[in-house]
Enzyme design. Structure first.
Site, mmCIF file in Angstrom:
data_model
loop_
_atom_site.group_PDB
_atom_site.id
_atom_site.type_symbol
_atom_site.label_atom_id
_atom_site.label_comp_id
_atom_site.label_asym_id
_atom_site.label_seq_id
_atom_site.Cartn_x
_atom_site.Cartn_y
_atom_site.Cartn_z
ATOM 1 N N THR A 17 0.808 -1.224 0.000
ATOM 2 C CA THR A 17 0.000 0.000 0.000
ATOM 3 C C THR A 17 0.837 1.269 0.000
ATOM 4 O O THR A 17 0.469 2.259 -0.630
ATOM 5 C CB THR A 17 -0.906 -0.012 1.257
ATOM 6 O OG1 THR A 17 -1.712 -1.182 1.188
ATOM 7 C CG2 THR A 17 -1.790 1.200 1.328
ATOM 8 N N ASP A 61 1.759 -7.210 -4.121
ATOM 9 C CA ASP A 61 1.022 -7.224 -2.863
ATOM 10 C C ASP A 61 1.759 -8.259 -2.011
ATOM 11 O O ASP A 61 2.136 -9.326 -2.515
ATOM 12 C CB ASP A 61 -0.417 -7.679 -3.111
ATOM 13 C CG ASP A 61 -1.269 -7.604 -1.852
ATOM 14 O OD1 ASP A 61 -2.170 -6.757 -1.806
ATOM 15 O OD2 ASP A 61 -1.027 -8.405 -0.921
ATOM 16 N N ASP A 94 0.966 -7.105 5.179
ATOM 17 C CA ASP A 94 0.391 -8.433 5.474
ATOM 18 C C ASP A 94 1.445 -9.487 5.823
ATOM 19 O O ASP A 94 1.237 -10.296 6.714
ATOM 20 C CB ASP A 94 -0.458 -8.923 4.292
ATOM 21 C CG ASP A 94 -1.736 -8.102 4.140
ATOM 22 O OD1 ASP A 94 -2.050 -7.323 5.072
ATOM 23 O OD2 ASP A 94 -2.417 -8.234 3.105
ATOM 24 N N THR A 170 4.741 -9.117 14.875
ATOM 25 C CA THR A 170 3.575 -9.769 14.278
ATOM 26 C C THR A 170 2.617 -8.665 13.866
ATOM 27 O O THR A 170 2.515 -7.651 14.568
ATOM 28 C CB THR A 170 2.875 -10.678 15.318
ATOM 29 O OG1 THR A 170 3.790 -11.684 15.713
ATOM 30 C CG2 THR A 170 1.631 -11.333 14.775
ATOM 31 N N GLN A 282 -0.305 -20.505 21.290
ATOM 32 C CA GLN A 282 -1.330 -19.723 20.574
ATOM 33 C C GLN A 282 -1.527 -18.349 21.222
ATOM 34 O O GLN A 282 -2.186 -17.486 20.646
ATOM 35 C CB GLN A 282 -2.670 -20.470 20.584
ATOM 36 C CG GLN A 282 -2.661 -21.738 19.757
ATOM 37 C CD GLN A 282 -3.982 -22.504 19.829
ATOM 38 O OE1 GLN A 282 -4.981 -22.000 20.322
ATOM 39 N NE2 GLN A 282 -3.985 -23.716 19.327
HETATM 40 N N1 ASP Z 1 -2.319 -6.184 1.075
HETATM 41 C C1 ASP Z 1 -1.300 -5.189 1.268
HETATM 42 C C2 ASP Z 1 0.041 -5.886 1.296
HETATM 43 O O1 ASP Z 1 0.375 -6.521 2.242
HETATM 44 C C3 ASP Z 1 -1.541 -4.431 2.509
HETATM 45 C C4 ASP Z 1 -0.495 -3.426 2.857
HETATM 46 O O2 ASP Z 1 0.333 -3.062 2.073
HETATM 47 O O3 ASP Z 1 -0.496 -2.965 3.972
HETATM 48 O O4 ASP Z 1 0.762 -5.803 0.328
#
Ligand code: ASP
Length: 346
Positions: A17, A61, A94, A170, A282
């Site tokens: 993003t 992504d 992600d 995380t 967990q």
């Molecule tokens: N789906 C995107 C990614 O991980 C979300 C982000 O960039 O924050 O590439």
């Protein structure tokens, strides 16, 4: 400041993003050209830092991140190591913690900052968190002590004011600007009005160490999480899969599992076949202590190894890295319980 004294930083844009702007005509989000970074973030001109950029072609992504791409990042750093004082890796949020963890093992004896960051809103959006994350990550990558050595010679994630050891992070929130947490290790720095570094938490700089880059990995691993009602047949099929080399076993609390004979038998059989099973809780924080309860002890007796206070991301990428080296099983088991890059507290 002379050009020689100015820090020289390489930004590696992998995608995500942060590098997106809205197409004025279509309204769709598109990756922007990082060669024109200064047009989009003119604030960078105020830093006395020389910045070069490299872009993944095409930017991805981070859901599409693969171990082969970690290796590409490692190669970029390895080849340019004498040229730069530090690196900023722009990455989708992600899977950022997987990449940060993997790089911490693949870049052995790293003595320069490698700071991963990204954002929840595109850098072209009005309320973006991307500018702050990017600018501060660059400042951290360029930061030096009075003797000229880097302040943070390790792989980190910087996000929303917090600098964290990369292999301790995380993703904890899909919407909040505070998207990352480090539950089992304290922060390396906080960026408020000033950047406050907490030196006692940061890896020590050792003069003369040479970077050793590693590229091998084996990803025949699975993450397997317990839940009440888990079925024998499914577990037995999974654990007896022929190609399977390692299991990140997510247990309850301090590393506990139900006292079912079939489960212990299946785990014992898998470890006897040379599969490596790592016990990770967990819980969001805390450590595995298999000796504490009978429900944990039975796992230890079945040959399951403690993952201590490791994140899933760190345990998984460390196991991939070690399995890639074709070491004897006993050696992989031994190394899993030693800290390589500050990923476990032992
Ligand atoms: N789906 C995107 C990614 O991980 C979300 C982000 O960039 O924050 O590439």
């Amino acid at each position: 400041m002379s050009r020689k004294e100015r820090a020289h930083i390489l930004i590696i844009y992998t995608g995500g993003t942060i590098g997106m702007i809205q197409n004025a005509e279509t309204g769709a989000l598109e990756s922007f050209n990082f060669d024109h970074l200064l047009n989009h973030v003119p604030e960078l001109k105020q830093l006395s830092i020389d910045i070069d950029t490299i872009t993944f072609d095409p930017p991805i992504d981070s859901s599409d991140m693969e171990p082969g791409m970690w290796s590409r990042i490692v190669t970029t750093i390895e080849k340019s190591y004498d040229q730069y004082d530090g690196y900023v890796i722009l990455h989708g949020t992600d899977t950022m913690s997987f990449t940060a963890s993997a790089l911490s093992f693949m870049l052995e004896d790293l003595m320069k900052p490698v700071i991963l960051t990204g954002s929840q809103l595109p850098i072209g959006a009005l309320r973006t968190d991307g500018k702050e994350n990017l600018i501060t990550a660059i400042e951290i990558a360029a930061a030096k002590k009075a003797d000229g050595t880097p302040v943070v010679p390790e792989v980190c994630v910087f996000f929303h004011e917090k600098l964290m050891r990369g292999n301790r992070t995380t993703k904890i929130n899909s919407e909040s600007f505070g998207a990352f947490g480090s539950n089992n290790y304290p922060l390396l720095a906080m960026a408020g009005t000033d950047i406050q570094f907490y030196n006692r938490n940061i890896k020590k700089y050792i003069p003369g160490l040479k970077l050793k880059a590693h590229h091998e990995y084996n990803s025949n691993i699975v993450i397997f999480s317990l839940f009440p009602g888990i079925q024998q047949e499914v577990v037995e099929k999974l654990l007896s899969a022929k190609e399977l080399k390692g299991i990140i076993f997510r247990t309850y609390g301090a590393g506990n599992a139900p006292q079912k004979k079939w489960l212990i038998d299946a785990l014992s059989k898998a470890t006897a076949e040379g599969k490596i099973i790592i016990n990770i809780t967990q819980c969001a924080g805390g450590s595995v202590h298999m000796e504490r309860y009978g429900t944990g002890l039975q796992l230890q007796e079945a040959g399951v190894i403690s993952g201590h206070d490791s994140t899933v991301e760190a345990a998984l990428t460390k196991l991939m890295y070690l399995l890639g080296k074709d070491l004897p099983v006993e050696e992989v088991r031994r190394r899993m319980e030693i800290s390589f890059a500050g990923e476990i507290s032992v």
